[in-house]
Design an enzyme around this catalytic site. Sequence first.
Site, mmCIF file in Angstrom:
data_model
loop_
_atom_site.group_PDB
_atom_site.id
_atom_site.type_symbol
_atom_site.label_atom_id
_atom_site.label_comp_id
_atom_site.label_asym_id
_atom_site.label_seq_id
_atom_site.Cartn_x
_atom_site.Cartn_y
_atom_site.Cartn_z
ATOM 1 N N ASN A 161 0.809 -1.235 0.000
ATOM 2 C CA ASN A 161 0.000 0.000 0.000
ATOM 3 C C ASN A 161 0.838 1.279 0.000
ATOM 4 O O ASN A 161 0.430 2.292 -0.553
ATOM 5 C CB ASN A 161 -0.999 -0.004 1.169
ATOM 6 C CG ASN A 161 -0.348 -0.222 2.515
ATOM 7 O OD1 ASN A 161 0.797 -0.640 2.595
ATOM 8 N ND2 ASN A 161 -1.084 0.054 3.567
ATOM 9 N N GLU A 256 3.599 -4.688 12.342
ATOM 10 C CA GLU A 256 2.524 -3.700 12.186
ATOM 11 C C GLU A 256 1.470 -4.340 11.320
ATOM 12 O O GLU A 256 1.705 -4.602 10.141
ATOM 13 C CB GLU A 256 3.082 -2.414 11.560
ATOM 14 C CG GLU A 256 2.209 -1.214 11.852
ATOM 15 C CD GLU A 256 1.337 -0.803 10.701
ATOM 16 O OE1 GLU A 256 0.279 -1.457 10.487
ATOM 17 O OE2 GLU A 256 1.700 0.149 10.007
ATOM 18 N N CYS A 290 -3.172 1.478 6.591
ATOM 19 C CA CYS A 290 -3.405 0.665 7.799
ATOM 20 C C CYS A 290 -4.220 1.435 8.832
ATOM 21 O O CYS A 290 -5.010 0.850 9.553
ATOM 22 C CB CYS A 290 -2.092 0.180 8.376
ATOM 23 S SG CYS A 290 -0.864 1.482 8.572
HETATM 24 P P1 NDP Z 1 0.385 -10.164 3.768
HETATM 25 O O1 NDP Z 1 0.498 -9.760 5.172
HETATM 26 O O2 NDP Z 1 -0.188 -11.512 3.518
HETATM 27 O O3 NDP Z 1 1.823 -10.093 3.084
HETATM 28 C C1 NDP Z 1 2.752 -9.052 3.340
HETATM 29 C C2 NDP Z 1 4.108 -9.497 2.847
HETATM 30 O O4 NDP Z 1 4.558 -10.674 3.509
HETATM 31 C C3 NDP Z 1 4.147 -9.840 1.378
HETATM 32 O O5 NDP Z 1 5.364 -9.405 0.844
HETATM 33 C C4 NDP Z 1 4.030 -11.347 1.416
HETATM 34 O O6 NDP Z 1 4.421 -11.980 0.229
HETATM 35 C C5 NDP Z 1 4.910 -11.678 2.572
HETATM 36 N N1 NDP Z 1 4.692 -13.008 3.135
HETATM 37 C C6 NDP Z 1 3.657 -13.880 2.922
HETATM 38 N N2 NDP Z 1 3.840 -15.024 3.629
HETATM 39 C C7 NDP Z 1 4.988 -14.862 4.316
HETATM 40 C C8 NDP Z 1 5.696 -15.672 5.251
HETATM 41 N N3 NDP Z 1 5.263 -16.885 5.612
HETATM 42 N N4 NDP Z 1 6.840 -15.199 5.768
HETATM 43 C C9 NDP Z 1 7.297 -13.977 5.441
HETATM 44 N N5 NDP Z 1 6.667 -13.160 4.569
HETATM 45 C C10 NDP Z 1 5.528 -13.597 4.010
HETATM 46 O O7 NDP Z 1 -0.406 -9.033 3.076
HETATM 47 P P2 NDP Z 1 -1.121 -9.022 1.684
HETATM 48 O O8 NDP Z 1 -0.303 -8.168 0.815
HETATM 49 O O9 NDP Z 1 -1.411 -10.417 1.199
HETATM 50 O O10 NDP Z 1 -2.504 -8.301 2.054
HETATM 51 C C11 NDP Z 1 -3.488 -9.017 2.782
HETATM 52 C C12 NDP Z 1 -4.224 -8.097 3.721
HETATM 53 O O11 NDP Z 1 -3.296 -7.509 4.649
HETATM 54 C C13 NDP Z 1 -4.875 -6.908 3.062
HETATM 55 O O12 NDP Z 1 -6.102 -7.268 2.558
HETATM 56 C C14 NDP Z 1 -4.968 -5.914 4.187
HETATM 57 O O13 NDP Z 1 -6.141 -6.168 4.911
HETATM 58 C C15 NDP Z 1 -3.755 -6.227 5.061
HETATM 59 N N6 NDP Z 1 -2.673 -5.278 4.866
HETATM 60 C C16 NDP Z 1 -2.303 -4.489 5.910
HETATM 61 C C17 NDP Z 1 -1.315 -3.548 5.754
HETATM 62 C C18 NDP Z 1 -0.886 -2.651 6.851
HETATM 63 O O14 NDP Z 1 -0.355 -1.582 6.583
HETATM 64 N N7 NDP Z 1 -1.011 -3.050 8.109
HETATM 65 C C19 NDP Z 1 -0.641 -3.348 4.487
HETATM 66 C C20 NDP Z 1 -1.076 -4.260 3.463
HETATM 67 C C21 NDP Z 1 -2.047 -5.190 3.666
HETATM 68 P P3 NDP Z 1 3.181 -12.453 -0.727
HETATM 69 O O15 NDP Z 1 2.503 -11.180 -1.125
HETATM 70 O O16 NDP Z 1 3.824 -13.152 -1.846
HETATM 71 O O17 NDP Z 1 2.284 -13.343 0.089
#
Ligand code: NDP
Length: 522
Positions: A161, A256, A290
């Site tokens: 994001n 976070e 977030c």
């Molecule tokens: P995720 O939390 O699933 O992923 C964030 C990052 O972690 C990505 O780069 C992801 O790779 C990676 N990741 C996935 N699995 C692992 C693992 N086992 N170990 C280490 N890293 C890993 O977020 P998403 O992007 O899939 O979004 C899902 C939801 O998260 C959104 O719908 C939203 O609700 C929330 N979100 C919250 C944010 C915030 O600022 N707090 C920011 C973005 C999203 P990969 O994408 O390949 O899985």
Amino acid sequence: MATVEQQVNRDAHNGATPNGAAAGTDIPVENPATGQVVAHVPDLDAAAVAELAARARDAQPQWEAFGFDGRARILLRAQKWLIEHAERVIETIVSETGKTYEDAEFAEIAYAAGAFGFWAKNAPRYLADERVKSAQVLLKGKKLILRHRPLGLVGVIGPWNYPLTNSFGDCIPALAAGNSVILKPSEVTPLTSLLLAEGLRECGLPEGVFQVATGRGPTGAALTEQVDMIMFTGSTRTGRKVAAAAAERLIPCSLELGGKDPMIVLSDADLERAANVAVYYSMQNAGQTCISIERAYVEAPVYDEFVGKVSEKVRALRVGAPHGPGSVDVGAITFPPQLSTISEHVTEAVDKGARVLAGGKAVEGVGGRFYEPTVLVDVDHTMKIMTEETFGPTLPIMKVADAEEAVRLANESPYGLGASVFTKDTARGEQIARRLEAGAANVNDAVVNYTALELPMGGAKASGLGSRHGAGGIRKYCSQQAIVVTPRLAMKRELHMFPYKAKTTRMIARLFKLMYGRGDRD
Ligand code: NDP
């Protein structure tokens, strides 16, 4: 081995030179506002991540030896580089997120430029050796020092994001503390991180100190296996996995995670301001923040007026593909599955009786991925739109009888990232803010706490562990070392040492009685 930046294969139209990365096996990066693929990046496996880690560990001692001044010089050059290359950075952010020019400029460039300066200036203060005085009698005359020493290699796993603010931004204090850093950006938005790596190199950062590991979830998991500390931003679901992996290795982690930030509007609020804040901070960045406002609770006497103002303002928002400053208000939905989540939350709410006053559906037939800015009323806590993270341009508004009901409903959530309360009685606002179960609470504003780099930004409950910003936001990238120095002319044998003698033991017991046992306690 070529660095990841050298392996990036950008599509011809964005001006960079393709250099032979095999697009078939690599990760395509799509512009969510147009649907076009703009680049391919390598999908690094565990062996490649281990190679990056080895290089980072080789480079770290030299970086630590730069000292605070040497590191600050590089960070301040990077600050200038960012401003000089702002157009290119904005173009890159917009191309991979589909957000508006202003969302990139105000919430990403401004943040990172400020953060480079902040950590360059404050790292020495937050991490300076502390001389400590102890009340312990045995330590009288000794020198006690608390020292913060860099952990070595920090891993940062970032979301899509805010590729500059949320992903790269967490690397700045880690670097300022003297660590090497490997950043695993979201595979959806890796280009900004790669561009910043290029910028840091131009600013004189030694090779290997900052590297980008492009890839998907398994690359993030592999990174967690290599580093001395992991900083993660993303969903609560994945955050739990990262915390479990960190626990296995006994390394610290900072998380976070998701939020469902409530806004409370009391009857005495400045309704025009409250409505403007509600609209801006629920729709800005298409709601993909977030700490965006995800739900509102409004006291009955001002509910109709507030809803009227908000609906009118939201209907006036322009949504679509950004093409330069001022072109649209609300940009694209960056993450493909997010569109289904937003649609599912809105549809479920409507099926359960909610009314749509603005928007209410995805924008069809435009090539990119967009959702109409949406206002919902007649909502309640049986609906996902009020209880689960929607992360889209939606604002559900619920009528409440009074502040007590608002506080109860605001706290009725597994999350606790941010919250806000609107009232002209700021003392009462502050009292209510203190009762909200959230890592940050704003009175008569929202989200701005993120820009106060002096304040901790972290979540309560399922919204995270630890925080970014403030003293804790850099100390988490360090281990603490306690140093105790006994002066040269110390006693040859201290009182309590061998051999034990009854006379000395009784004397020490009398001393304890004198120190801790005198006086009445009630
Ligand atoms: P995720 O939390 O699933 O992923 C964030 C990052 O972690 C990505 O780069 C992801 O790779 C990676 N990741 C996935 N699995 C692992 C693992 N086992 N170990 C280490 N890293 C890993 O977020 P998403 O992007 O899939 O979004 C899902 C939801 O998260 C959104 O719908 C939203 O609700 C929330 N979100 C919250 C944010 C915030 O600022 N707090 C920011 C973005 C999203 P990969 O994408 O390949 O899985």
